[in-house]
Design an enzyme around this catalytic site. Structure first.
Site, mmCIF file in Angstrom:
data_model
loop_
_atom_site.group_PDB
_atom_site.id
_atom_site.type_symbol
_atom_site.label_atom_id
_atom_site.label_comp_id
_atom_site.label_asym_id
_atom_site.label_seq_id
_atom_site.Cartn_x
_atom_site.Cartn_y
_atom_site.Cartn_z
ATOM 1 N N TYR A 27 35.238 32.963 -31.285
ATOM 2 C CA TYR A 27 34.237 31.978 -30.854
ATOM 3 C C TYR A 27 33.091 31.857 -31.858
ATOM 4 C CZ TYR A 27 37.009 32.167 -26.711
ATOM 5 O OH TYR A 27 38.075 32.117 -25.874
ATOM 6 N N ARG A 37 41.408 33.351 -16.662
ATOM 7 C CA ARG A 37 42.787 33.067 -17.090
ATOM 8 C C ARG A 37 43.491 32.412 -15.901
ATOM 9 N NH1 ARG A 37 42.145 38.693 -18.789
ATOM 10 N NH2 ARG A 37 42.162 38.835 -21.058
ATOM 11 N N HIS A 49 38.256 40.693 -22.522
ATOM 12 C CA HIS A 49 38.967 40.964 -23.774
ATOM 13 C C HIS A 49 38.951 42.458 -24.062
ATOM 14 C CE1 HIS A 49 38.293 36.656 -25.512
ATOM 15 N NE2 HIS A 49 39.392 36.738 -24.806
ATOM 16 N N LYS A 82 44.442 41.257 -17.392
ATOM 17 C CA LYS A 82 45.647 41.794 -18.047
ATOM 18 C C LYS A 82 45.716 43.298 -17.823
ATOM 19 C CE LYS A 82 46.531 38.497 -21.763
ATOM 20 N NZ LYS A 82 46.529 38.292 -23.207
ATOM 21 N N HIS A 116 43.798 27.264 -20.334
ATOM 22 C CA HIS A 116 43.153 28.043 -21.399
ATOM 23 C C HIS A 116 42.062 27.227 -22.095
ATOM 24 C CE1 HIS A 116 42.707 31.422 -24.048
ATOM 25 N NE2 HIS A 116 42.727 30.611 -25.090
ATOM 26 N N ARG A 165 38.978 27.877 -20.218
ATOM 27 C CA ARG A 165 38.482 29.233 -20.526
ATOM 28 C C ARG A 165 37.819 29.256 -21.913
ATOM 29 N NH1 ARG A 165 39.380 34.924 -19.711
ATOM 30 N NH2 ARG A 165 40.304 36.002 -21.480
#
Length: 282
Positions: free
Chosen positions: A279, A148, A270, A172, A244, A247
């Site tokens: 994906y 990220r 994630h 995150k 992004h 990524r």
């Protein structure tokens, strides 16, 4: 019949919710669509007497008018907010909108760059400048690790483990994870450290940050966006390119190469496998 409710709702949105004038106007417009429909359909009920089936008839009506899913969802959100106001003000005993379902909106996937397009962007870097040497290391790291933008700018020297081919990143929610890094990215980080970074006037508190600007400070996220936009233009890439996109392309190429979805989830950091499952559109 509904005018006093609309006035009260408008005041609540302005004073209690502190919404901008445009947002308030949109909420009131959507509520007026509902009241116009009720009038045309001969449904003479005040808000407290409306039932779920009445609201469902209205939703069916706006759907038949060809309203987009986004507008559809916004109108339902507005009705739910109106009934929230009615309940807070004790104007209604029940909330008929509670079981009203919003339409599922299609998730827009970012553009995916091909491996050749990523190479074109990276090859557009002017390596004769100190910034170019740094930018090469940044983009190689971003694509090699699927980071990220916040993880790139906060990458620490103490989080580099080149001997074992891993880096430690803070994702995150301040969650740490180890991510594999390719030999090319390691090579260009080392070139940057040994030829550019070691000559910078590193500012106090920035000593452990890998990528710095010419003043010896951490790069901003916006700076990474601007670097990518400039290089994409130079490389004549017509797709919308952001950090992004790199990524997303990294993850897409992994899945195309047969990588296990759980492994991709771990690498991307994630929280939920459902986020990684986008994906599988491949």
């Amino acid at each position: 019949m509904w005018d006093s409710y609309k006035k009260g709702f408008k005041a609540w949105l302005q004073l209690e919710k502190s919404l901008a004038d445009n947002s308030v106007a949109a909420y009131i417009r959507d509520l007026e669509k509902l009241t116009a429909f009720l009038e045309n359909a001969g449904i003479k009920k005040d808000p407290g007497k409306l039932q779920l089936k009445d609201l469902e008839k209205f939703i069916k009506h706006i759907h038949e008018l060809g309203t987009t899913p986004a507008s559809h969802a916004r109108i339902i959100s507005g009705i739910k907010s109106f009934y929230k106001y009615c309940q807070l003000e004790q104007l209604c005993d029940t909330d008929p909108s509670a079981l009203l379902e919003s339409p599922r909106q299609a998730r827009k996937l970012p553009d995916v760059l091909t491996f050749e397009e990523i190479e074109k962007i990276i090859n557009a870097i002017d390596l004769s400048t100190p910034e170019g040497t740094r930018n090469k290391a940044i983009l190689e790291t971003m694509y090699s690790c699927g980071l990220r933008v916040s993880e790139v700018v906060n990458l620490k020297l103490s989080g580099l483990y080149p001997d074992i081919g891993f880096i430690k990143v803070i994702g995150k929610g301040d969650k740490e994870r180890l991510v594999p890094i390719g030999s090319e990215a390691i090579k260009y980080i080392n070139i940057y450290r040994n030829t550019v970074r070691n000559k910078l006037p590193v500012q106090p508190g920035q000593q452990d940050i890998v990528f710095l600007n010419k003043h010896g400070r951490k790069l901003s996220r916006v700076m990474i966006f601007l670097i990518l936009q400039s290089l994409s233009k130079k490389a004549e890439i017509s797709k919308h390119v952001s950090p992004h996109t790199f990524r997303h392309s990294f993850a897409t190429h992994l899945v195309e190469g047969g990588a296990d979805l759980r492994a991709v989830q771990e690498m991307l950091g994630h929280e939920s496998i459902t986020t990684t499952e986008i994906y599988t559109h491949l």
